[in-house]
Structures are given as structure tokens and as C-alpha cells.
Write an enzyme that holds these catalytic residues in place. Sequence first.
Site, PDB file in Angstrom:
ATOM      1  N   ASP A  39       0.834  -1.209   0.000  1.00  0.00           N
ATOM      2  CA  ASP A  39       0.000   0.000   0.000  1.00  0.00           C
ATOM      3  C   ASP A  39       0.867   1.257   0.000  1.00  0.00           C
ATOM      4  OD1 ASP A  39      -2.351   1.403  -0.013  1.00  0.00           O
ATOM      5  OD2 ASP A  39      -2.814   1.099   2.102  1.00  0.00           O
TER       6      ASP A  39
ATOM      7  N   ASN B 290     -11.009  -2.630  -5.316  1.00  0.00           N
ATOM      8  CA  ASN B 290     -10.260  -1.676  -6.136  1.00  0.00           C
ATOM      9  C   ASN B 290     -10.960  -1.343  -7.467  1.00  0.00           C
ATOM     10  OD1 ASN B 290      -7.042  -2.892  -4.968  1.00  0.00           O
ATOM     11  ND2 ASN B 290      -8.148  -1.062  -4.327  1.00  0.00           N
TER      12      ASN B 290
HETATM   13  C1  IPE Z   1      -5.518  -2.768  -0.202  1.00  0.00           C
HETATM   14  O1  IPE Z   1      -5.142  -1.452  -0.355  1.00  0.00           O
HETATM   15  C2  IPE Z   1      -5.504  -3.480  -1.512  1.00  0.00           C
HETATM   16  C3  IPE Z   1      -4.202  -3.704  -2.119  1.00  0.00           C
HETATM   17  C4  IPE Z   1      -3.062  -3.381  -1.608  1.00  0.00           C
HETATM   18  C5  IPE Z   1      -4.226  -4.358  -3.403  1.00  0.00           C
HETATM   19  P1  IPE Z   1      -6.217  -0.285  -0.535  1.00  0.00           P
HETATM   20  O2  IPE Z   1      -5.467   0.969  -0.617  1.00  0.00           O
HETATM   21  O3  IPE Z   1      -7.118  -0.611  -1.674  1.00  0.00           O
HETATM   22  O4  IPE Z   1      -7.064  -0.390   0.810  1.00  0.00           O
HETATM   23  P2  IPE Z   1      -7.903   0.684   1.579  1.00  0.00           P
HETATM   24  O5  IPE Z   1      -8.860   1.294   0.602  1.00  0.00           O
HETATM   25  O6  IPE Z   1      -6.942   1.692   2.120  1.00  0.00           O
HETATM   26  O7  IPE Z   1      -8.573  -0.079   2.666  1.00  0.00           O
HETATM   27  C1  IPE Z   2      -1.559   0.255  -3.318  1.00  0.00           C
HETATM   28  O1  IPE Z   2      -1.356   1.612  -3.372  1.00  0.00           O
HETATM   29  C2  IPE Z   2      -1.813  -0.362  -4.662  1.00  0.00           C
HETATM   30  C3  IPE Z   2      -3.180  -0.835  -4.861  1.00  0.00           C
HETATM   31  C4  IPE Z   2      -4.151  -0.782  -4.001  1.00  0.00           C
HETATM   32  C5  IPE Z   2      -3.491  -1.390  -6.165  1.00  0.00           C
HETATM   33  P1  IPE Z   2      -2.567   2.639  -3.354  1.00  0.00           P
HETATM   34  O2  IPE Z   2      -2.967   2.927  -4.760  1.00  0.00           O
HETATM   35  O3  IPE Z   2      -3.665   2.159  -2.484  1.00  0.00           O
HETATM   36  O4  IPE Z   2      -1.873   3.904  -2.732  1.00  0.00           O
HETATM   37  P2  IPE Z   2      -2.489   4.915  -1.676  1.00  0.00           P
HETATM   38  O5  IPE Z   2      -3.015   4.114  -0.539  1.00  0.00           O
HETATM   39  O6  IPE Z   2      -3.562   5.660  -2.379  1.00  0.00           O
HETATM   40  O7  IPE Z   2      -1.332   5.781  -1.291  1.00  0.00           O
HETATM   41 MG    MG Z   3      -4.088   2.388  -0.544  1.00  0.00          MG
END
Ligand code: IPE
Ligand code: IPE
Ligand code: MG
Length: 264
Positions: free
Chosen positions: A38, A86
Site C-alpha cells: 500500500d 479496487n
Molecule cells: C488494499 O489497499 C488493496 C491492495 C493493496 C491491493 P487499498 O489501498 O485498496 O485499501 P484501503 O482502501 O486503504 O482499505
Molecule cells: C496500493 O497503493 C496499490 C493498490 C491498491 C493497487 P494505493 O494505490 O492504495 O496507494 P495509496 O493508498 O492511495 O497511497
Molecule cells: Mg491504498
Amino acid sequence: MFDKLLRKKTTAVPSTLQERLAIVKEKPVPTHVAIIMDGNGRWAKQRKLPRIAGHHEGMKTVRKTTLFANELGIQVLTLYAFSTENWKRPKLEIDFLMKLPGEFLSTYLPELVENNVKVEMIGSSDLLPSHTKEAIQKAMEATAHNDGMILNFAMNYGSRFEVVEAVKTLALQLSENTIQLEELTEETVSGAMMTSHLPDPDLLIRTSGEVRLSNFMLWQLAYAELAFTEVLWPDFNEESMLSIIEDYQKRSRRFGSLEGDEIK
Ligand code: IPE
Ligand code: IPE
Ligand code: MG
């Protein structure tokens, strides 16, 4: 050529890290490590770049982490790459994320094969674009006979979806009398999950400072050790991983008993 340069650059671990690595390897390392990758978006935002730049950089961290996990002797590395939630993101971002497996695997598949890594996937491939499915399928086939570390991508994965699917499978088997009610045990439920052939994770890592599971491996993480780090996924490196493993090795996993001063 480019690939060779990259390889040289990132596999050269500084000597202090090498020393720490050697010490860590003398003790039991977790068999299965699961990571919620993340913070890609925030990494990009900090640099005034579009979110997709963060995802692209995150892909390089996937490579680095895979090679390092392999070096550590970890047997299964599960990486949460795309959740069932997502899909709520903007289409352009989703399209980019769906292209990453293809780019990752076309660049690094030879290296994975060379390192005896076996690529697997959990999640539902139904909604994935065909190019994404094909890239993953190709990588799974090319590495099917490898017997080293399993690199397990959680792609369009959601734990609740997985549980519902497992319940459906078991309900069908009950209705067809192929299993009896008494046979519904923790083992048979585990056996109906997408991870049926894998041990449960010993260690869960989440980057970026968020302290939640976001629908990831809820059943399998029942007794995992949890590690949360502020480091954003694109910045996660060998040192970050090593520090977490060192900390893990200091913990006492009791599984409800009073025994176990050391990690098992
Ligand atoms: C969790 O991260 C999913 C992945 C890392 C693929 P998100 O960024 O989607 O989760 P939330 O929305 O912060 O819970
Ligand atoms: C994790 O990074 C990747 C996926 C969830 C696919 P994020 O895209 O959630 O990055 P933040 O949380 O917005 O920084
Ligand atoms: Mg995220």
C-alpha cells in the site's frame, strides 16, 4: 542489457545488510509472508506525479522484494496486488493496474525462472481483462515445474468473496452427499479456500501506515504475526524487510498456549 543492469544494481546488498541477512538466516524465517502493498498513490503525490507513476514504481519493489524473499529462504510470498474493492477506482487507474502484470512478467519472467520461483494467483480471474489473464497464465505455465519459492499474486482477490465461494462449494458437496456434516472441520474449510495448498501466512506486512486488513486473507491470517510499517510501498526495500523479519524473530508465538519463548 537493461535487465542485466537492473539486476546488478538491486541484487548488490550492502555488506552490513549481508551480515544482518546471514544472522537472520541462522534462525527460523517465516515460511509464508503475505504483504499488503500500500501507498503507491501517496508516494506519487509526494512527488507531484500521477498515481500511476506510484504503481509503476511499486512494480519494481515487487521484483526487489521477490528476489530478497527468495534469498531469505521464504517459501511462499503472497502479494496483494488488486482487491475486489479496487474496481471502485477511476477506470484509467484500473486499466493501468491491469497492464502491470503483463509488464512485470514480460520484463522479469526470465529472472523468476532463473531463480526457480513459481508464479501462482489467488482471486477471481473472471473480471480480469484477457491480456492480464493471459500474462498471468503464461507465467504460471512457464514456472509450473519450478519448486522454489511460490510467488502468489492476489489479483482481484477479496477474502469475503473467497469465503462465500468456499461455502458454496461445501454446500454443494453436502447437498450431493459427497461430504457429511461431521466432515465440516477447520481443515475442510481451509481446503475449500483458494489457498488450500498453501500453509497459512506466518507474517503479514502492510506498508504505508494503514492499520487494517482491507478484506485480505481473513481466515488464513488467524494466527499470523502482524507488522505495519510507515514506509510507502515504492520505498520498501531490503532493509525494511530485514528489520521486520528481525522483529518477527524476537516474537513469541504461543498459539494460545503458555509455551514458546522463541519463534517457531
Ligand atoms: C488494499 O489497499 C488493496 C491492495 C493493496 C491491493 P487499498 O489501498 O485498496 O485499501 P484501503 O482502501 O486503504 O482499505
Ligand atoms: C496500493 O497503493 C496499490 C493498490 C491498491 C493497487 P494505493 O494505490 O492504495 O496507494 P495509496 O493508498 O492511495 O497511497
Ligand atoms: Mg491504498
